[in-house]
Write a protein that holds these residues in place. Sequence first.
Motif, PDB file in Angstrom:
ATOM      1  N   VAL A   6       1.396  -1.320   0.278  1.00  0.00           N
ATOM      2  CA  VAL A   6       0.150  -0.038   0.132  1.00  0.00           C
ATOM      3  C   VAL A   6       0.938   1.270   0.264  1.00  0.00           C
ATOM      4  O   VAL A   6       0.286   2.048  -0.585  1.00  0.00           O
ATOM      5  CB  VAL A   6      -0.764   0.201   1.324  1.00  0.00           C
ATOM      6  N   ARG A   7       2.199   0.589   0.849  1.00  0.00           N
ATOM      7  CA  ARG A   7       2.736   2.733   0.740  1.00  0.00           C
ATOM      8  C   ARG A   7       3.704   2.760  -0.012  1.00  0.00           C
ATOM      9  O   ARG A   7       3.351   3.676  -1.365  1.00  0.00           O
ATOM     10  CB  ARG A   7       4.048   1.976   1.588  1.00  0.00           C
ATOM     11  N   THR A  12       4.160   5.485  -5.487  1.00  0.00           N
ATOM     12  CA  THR A  12       4.225   6.012  -7.109  1.00  0.00           C
ATOM     13  C   THR A  12       2.744   6.594  -7.511  1.00  0.00           C
ATOM     14  O   THR A  12       3.376   8.055  -8.540  1.00  0.00           O
ATOM     15  CB  THR A  12       4.322   4.372  -8.383  1.00  0.00           C
ATOM     16  N   ARG A  13       2.013   6.654  -7.118  1.00  0.00           N
ATOM     17  CA  ARG A  13       0.437   7.164  -7.636  1.00  0.00           C
ATOM     18  C   ARG A  13      -0.118   8.562  -7.382  1.00  0.00           C
ATOM     19  O   ARG A  13      -0.668   9.006  -7.675  1.00  0.00           O
ATOM     20  CB  ARG A  13      -0.048   5.967  -7.728  1.00  0.00           C
ATOM     21  N   ALA A  14       0.455   8.673  -6.063  1.00  0.00           N
ATOM     22  CA  ALA A  14       0.224   9.539  -5.349  1.00  0.00           C
ATOM     23  C   ALA A  14       0.852   9.770  -3.845  1.00  0.00           C
ATOM     24  O   ALA A  14      -0.163   9.861  -2.715  1.00  0.00           O
ATOM     25  CB  ALA A  14      -1.939   9.937  -4.131  1.00  0.00           C
ATOM     26  N   PRO A  15       1.591  10.054  -4.601  1.00  0.00           N
ATOM     27  CA  PRO A  15       2.488  10.624  -2.891  1.00  0.00           C
ATOM     28  C   PRO A  15       2.545  11.380  -1.438  1.00  0.00           C
ATOM     29  O   PRO A  15       2.520  11.532  -1.403  1.00  0.00           O
ATOM     30  CB  PRO A  15       3.901  10.895  -3.144  1.00  0.00           C
ATOM     31  N   ASP A  16       1.635  12.618  -2.238  1.00  0.00           N
ATOM     32  CA  ASP A  16       0.652  13.274  -1.136  1.00  0.00           C
ATOM     33  C   ASP A  16       0.179  12.630  -0.473  1.00  0.00           C
ATOM     34  O   ASP A  16      -0.201  12.898   0.954  1.00  0.00           O
ATOM     35  CB  ASP A  16      -0.168  14.530  -1.507  1.00  0.00           C
ATOM     36  N   ILE A  17      -0.301  11.305  -0.196  1.00  0.00           N
ATOM     37  CA  ILE A  17      -1.407  10.931   0.951  1.00  0.00           C
ATOM     38  C   ILE A  17      -0.621   9.227   1.574  1.00  0.00           C
ATOM     39  O   ILE A  17       0.283   9.308   0.988  1.00  0.00           O
ATOM     40  CB  ILE A  17      -2.245  10.042  -0.175  1.00  0.00           C
ATOM     41  N   PRO A 100      -8.195  -1.468  -1.751  1.00  0.00           N
ATOM     42  CA  PRO A 100      -8.116  -1.558  -2.977  1.00  0.00           C
ATOM     43  C   PRO A 100      -7.209  -0.775  -2.961  1.00  0.00           C
ATOM     44  O   PRO A 100      -7.191  -0.908  -4.642  1.00  0.00           O
ATOM     45  CB  PRO A 100      -9.532  -0.904  -3.482  1.00  0.00           C
ATOM     46  N   PHE A 101      -6.244  -0.835  -2.427  1.00  0.00           N
ATOM     47  CA  PHE A 101      -4.806  -0.460  -2.975  1.00  0.00           C
ATOM     48  C   PHE A 101      -3.801  -1.698  -2.417  1.00  0.00           C
ATOM     49  O   PHE A 101      -3.872  -1.847  -1.884  1.00  0.00           O
ATOM     50  CB  PHE A 101      -4.405   1.456  -1.852  1.00  0.00           C
ATOM     51  N   MET A 139     -10.071   8.339  -4.730  1.00  0.00           N
ATOM     52  CA  MET A 139     -10.127   6.546  -4.389  1.00  0.00           C
ATOM     53  C   MET A 139     -10.312   6.170  -5.544  1.00  0.00           C
ATOM     54  O   MET A 139      -9.520   5.145  -5.749  1.00  0.00           O
ATOM     55  CB  MET A 139     -10.438   6.039  -3.271  1.00  0.00           C
ATOM     56  N   ALA A 140     -12.094   6.730  -6.056  1.00  0.00           N
ATOM     57  CA  ALA A 140     -12.175   5.422  -7.194  1.00  0.00           C
ATOM     58  C   ALA A 140     -11.211   5.469  -9.089  1.00  0.00           C
ATOM     59  O   ALA A 140     -10.637   4.983  -9.068  1.00  0.00           O
ATOM     60  CB  ALA A 140     -13.338   6.163  -7.595  1.00  0.00           C
ATOM     61  N   ASP A 141     -10.622   7.190  -9.149  1.00  0.00           N
ATOM     62  CA  ASP A 141      -9.551   6.806  -9.639  1.00  0.00           C
ATOM     63  C   ASP A 141      -7.693   6.162  -9.921  1.00  0.00           C
ATOM     64  O   ASP A 141      -8.076   5.833 -10.426  1.00  0.00           O
ATOM     65  CB  ASP A 141      -9.568   8.541 -10.012  1.00  0.00           C
ATOM     66  N   LEU A 142      -7.628   6.335  -8.532  1.00  0.00           N
ATOM     67  CA  LEU A 142      -6.608   6.200  -8.892  1.00  0.00           C
ATOM     68  C   LEU A 142      -6.998   4.565  -8.225  1.00  0.00           C
ATOM     69  O   LEU A 142      -5.864   3.560  -9.263  1.00  0.00           O
ATOM     70  CB  LEU A 142      -5.800   5.605  -7.214  1.00  0.00           C
ATOM     71  N   THR A 143      -7.946   3.699  -8.235  1.00  0.00           N
ATOM     72  CA  THR A 143      -8.375   2.591  -8.090  1.00  0.00           C
ATOM     73  C   THR A 143      -8.416   1.885  -9.408  1.00  0.00           C
ATOM     74  O   THR A 143      -9.021   0.762  -9.822  1.00  0.00           O
ATOM     75  CB  THR A 143      -8.874   2.229  -6.861  1.00  0.00           C
ATOM     76  N   GLY A 144      -9.141   3.141 -10.295  1.00  0.00           N
ATOM     77  CA  GLY A 144      -9.704   2.552 -11.415  1.00  0.00           C
ATOM     78  C   GLY A 144     -11.599   2.008 -11.477  1.00  0.00           C
ATOM     79  O   GLY A 144     -11.918   1.825 -11.651  1.00  0.00           O
ATOM     80  N   ALA A 145     -11.600   1.696  -9.699  1.00  0.00           N
ATOM     81  CA  ALA A 145     -13.231   1.855  -9.909  1.00  0.00           C
ATOM     82  C   ALA A 145     -13.760   2.533 -10.169  1.00  0.00           C
ATOM     83  O   ALA A 145     -13.965   3.623 -11.109  1.00  0.00           O
ATOM     84  CB  ALA A 145     -13.085   2.137  -7.971  1.00  0.00           C
ATOM     85  N   ILE A 146     -14.963   1.269 -10.404  1.00  0.00           N
ATOM     86  CA  ILE A 146     -16.734   2.186 -10.838  1.00  0.00           C
ATOM     87  C   ILE A 146     -17.883   2.155 -10.261  1.00  0.00           C
ATOM     88  O   ILE A 146     -17.747   1.867  -9.055  1.00  0.00           O
ATOM     89  CB  ILE A 146     -17.711   0.875 -11.967  1.00  0.00           C
ATOM     90  N   TRP A 147     -17.758   3.706 -10.364  1.00  0.00           N
ATOM     91  CA  TRP A 147     -19.288   3.213  -9.728  1.00  0.00           C
ATOM     92  C   TRP A 147     -20.109   2.796  -9.819  1.00  0.00           C
ATOM     93  O   TRP A 147     -21.476   2.801 -10.101  1.00  0.00           O
ATOM     94  CB  TRP A 147     -19.658   5.220  -9.270  1.00  0.00           C
ATOM     95  N   VAL A 148     -21.416   2.269  -8.393  1.00  0.00           N
ATOM     96  CA  VAL A 148     -21.921   1.563  -8.282  1.00  0.00           C
ATOM     97  C   VAL A 148     -23.116   1.768  -7.063  1.00  0.00           C
ATOM     98  O   VAL A 148     -22.768   2.864  -6.452  1.00  0.00           O
ATOM     99  CB  VAL A 148     -22.077   0.144  -8.113  1.00  0.00           C
TER     100      VAL A 148
END
Length: 162
Positions: A6-7, A12-17, A100-101, A139-148
């Motif tokens: 997760v770290r 690599t994807r969102a170093p500010d988090i 999801p990470f 979170m959805a953008d970083l994980t490629g999630a689909i909203w349901v």
Amino acid sequence: MSLESVRAFFATRAPDIEVIVTEESSATVALAAEAHGVAPEQIAKTICVRAGESTALVVMSGTSRLDNRKFRDRFGAKPRMLGSEEVMAITSHPVGGVCPFGLATPVPVYCDVSLRKFSEVVPAAGAINAAVRIGPDQMADLTGAIWVDVSQDPASNGEATS
């Protein structure tokens, strides 16, 4: 290994988090809410389910429950919760730290609309005492999630539908 994956994901994807590790367990919604000073509904719980032959992660508000009818309508099968060993094998995360990470295997991720009422949610981060603070859309953008929409309608008074 799970916390490290997760770290690495965020590095690599969102170093500010920042991955937040607490001394106390945050393995349940109530414990996580207490540990992070948020309402239980702001915890973003991740459940690992199987629908037919497909496995997926569903991230939803901590106080939401999966609506079997909505799930079946969306995925074409009744949801089956996976056991802790299967969850660990698929995600590399222990139950109570599933997120999801930094997943061990590619798994489709779905974010439930119950998260959209918050500007920030607190999902686990691969360990029973780790979490992150993140906007639901990020979170959805970083994980490629689909909203349901697969959670119970609050008007149902918590009664499960099937």
